[in-house]
Design an enzyme around this catalytic site. Structure first.
Site, PDB file in Angstrom:
ATOM      1  N   THR A 158       0.869  -1.185   0.000  1.00 32.69           N
ATOM      2  CA  THR A 158       0.000   0.000   0.000  1.00 32.69           C
ATOM      3  C   THR A 158       0.899   1.226   0.000  1.00 32.69           C
ATOM      4  O   THR A 158       1.625   1.456   0.968  1.00 32.69           O
ATOM      5  CB  THR A 158      -0.892   0.032   1.264  1.00 32.69           C
ATOM      6  OG1 THR A 158      -1.597  -1.195   1.351  1.00 32.69           O
ATOM      7  CG2 THR A 158      -1.867   1.197   1.196  1.00 32.69           C
TER       8      THR A 158
ATOM      9  N   LYS B 171      -7.663   1.228  -2.371  1.00 37.48           N
ATOM     10  CA  LYS B 171      -7.145   0.708  -1.098  1.00 37.48           C
ATOM     11  C   LYS B 171      -7.247   1.778  -0.001  1.00 37.48           C
ATOM     12  O   LYS B 171      -7.514   1.459   1.165  1.00 37.48           O
ATOM     13  CB  LYS B 171      -5.698   0.246  -1.288  1.00 37.48           C
ATOM     14  CG  LYS B 171      -4.945  -0.107  -0.029  1.00 37.48           C
ATOM     15  CD  LYS B 171      -5.450  -1.362   0.675  1.00 37.48           C
ATOM     16  CE  LYS B 171      -4.679  -1.573   1.987  1.00 37.48           C
ATOM     17  NZ  LYS B 171      -5.051  -2.764   2.708  1.00 37.48           N
TER      18      LYS B 171
ATOM     19  N   LYS C  85       0.925   4.802   8.432  1.00 38.54           N
ATOM     20  CA  LYS C  85       1.420   5.120   7.077  1.00 38.54           C
ATOM     21  C   LYS C  85       0.232   5.254   6.120  1.00 38.54           C
ATOM     22  O   LYS C  85       0.142   6.199   5.335  1.00 38.54           O
ATOM     23  CB  LYS C  85       2.386   4.000   6.651  1.00 38.54           C
ATOM     24  CG  LYS C  85       2.974   4.080   5.277  1.00 38.54           C
ATOM     25  CD  LYS C  85       2.322   3.163   4.275  1.00 38.54           C
ATOM     26  CE  LYS C  85       2.285   1.713   4.660  1.00 38.54           C
ATOM     27  NZ  LYS C  85       1.586   0.861   3.693  1.00 38.54           N
TER      28      LYS C  85
END
Ligand code: NAP
Length: 311
Positions: free
Chosen positions: A107, A182, A250
């Site tokens: 990701t 995502k 993150k």
């Protein structure tokens, strides 16, 4: 983009995977099980050696790995890690043959993805962003959800490889759109996690039996993956990582950056990002994200406990 020299009619056989972490290791295992000729690389030699015993081949670095493969998967933490593995010294771009498909399943930033995709196209490689959902359990079971951006022809060629690791494989559109999908997933995951933590802390303070509560709620409209999986871990006081706090942070940073660009307020995701910061400040960045409940517990002065097992 130039014409790939690879014969696109022949199926992919040689697949490489870089980054044997919580997700990459079981993904590589599933590729071996599905009969692909798998080459792996991770900086930790012990992880490579473990996979070699199970039928994969080890490579000395990303360039050597890429030279042996028709498709390379990257599964590393962040945008800068993908950049160094792809374009850095000894990276994929150094060893790859034209026509190579690079599927980044980490990701990372949609912006970085589009830049890497353009850099790959200049060298006649094809870049797919193919981030996943389903957690460590989905990676082990081969049931991950995979959201793919990039050229459709490359997506179609890569489909059998994705099918060895995932169940719902969805083409999302141009380069970066897999990563954007995502990020939508991560907004849902984060806000669900907060809802689960808040409900269990509330129930604990009110003196409810939390195992009975979980049994009731998982059968009704409030059920979710987070409640059924992370809620149970919270009750068992199991804070081992399936998905680490630092990786969720993150992802929420990526959500924040993209949201600013799009001018979309992301209030729920922003709140979870702030709450998780207190876990990082306590040195718990490597804990599982279910540790969010500890932050709410300390605000309410109560502990969430139970057996956490399914009835
Ligand atoms: P992880 O356990 O930290 O694994 C990442 C692996 O990448 C590490 O084991 C490390 O292995 C390697 N690595 C780290 N930095 C690197 C670098 N600069 N160059 C080369 N290799 C590097 O993380 P993970 O949970 O598997 O997550 C991987 C990616 O999947 C992340 O982008 C994460 O957001 C995403 N993801 C995770 C989950 C989950 O539930 N865990 C779910 C969906 C998506 P070596 O040190 O051996 O190289």
């Amino acid at each position: 983009m130039g014409e790939p020299t690879e014969d696109f009619a022949s199926p992919i056989k040689q697949v490489g995977l870089i980054g044997l972490g919580i997700m990459g290791l079981p993904m590589a295992r599933n590729l071996v099980k599905a009969g692909f000729d798998v080459t792996v690389y991770s900086r930790t030699q012990a992880k490579v050696a473990a996979l070699e015993k199970e039928g994969a081949r080890g490579a000395s670095g990303p360039a050597e790995l890429a030279s042996r493969c028709q498709m390379v998967i990257t599964m590393v933490p962040d945008s800068s890690d993908v950049e160094s593995v792809a374009e850095g010294k000894g990276g994929i771009f150094e060893g790859a043959k034209p026509g190579l498909i690079i599927a980044d399943m980490s990701t990372i930033s949609p912006l970085t993805t589009r830049r890497l995709s353009a850099a790959a196209a200049e060298r006649r490689f094809l870049w797919l962003d193919a981030p996943v959902s389903g957690g460590q359990a989905g990676a082990i079971a081969g049931t991950m959800t995979i959201m793919v951006g990039g050229e459709r022809a490359a997506f179609e060629r890569a489909q059998p490889v994705f099918a060895a690791m995932g169940q719902r494989i969805t083409y999302m559109g141009a380069s970066g759109q897999g990563q954007t999908a995502k990020l939508c997933n991560q907004i849902l995951v984060a806000v669900n996690l907060l809802a689960v933590s808040e409900a269990l802390v509330f129930g604990a303070k009110a003196g409810l039996d939390l195992d009975s509560l979980l049994d009731a709620l998982t059968a009704g409209a409030a059920n979710s993956w987070a409640l059924d999986n992370l809620g149970r871990k919270m009750l068992k006081r199991d804070f081992a990582p399936a998905f680490m706090v630092r990786l969720q942070q993150k992802d929420l940073r990526l959500v924040g950056e993209a949201a600013r660009e799009l001018q979309v307020p992301v209030i729920g995701a922003g709140l979870v990002h702030q709450l998780l910061t207190s876990l990082e400040a306590a040195g718990r960045g490597d804990d599982g994200t279910q540790a969010l409940v500890n932050v709410l517990e300390s605000l309410a002065g109560v502990e969430v406990t139970g057996k956490g097992s399914k009835q």
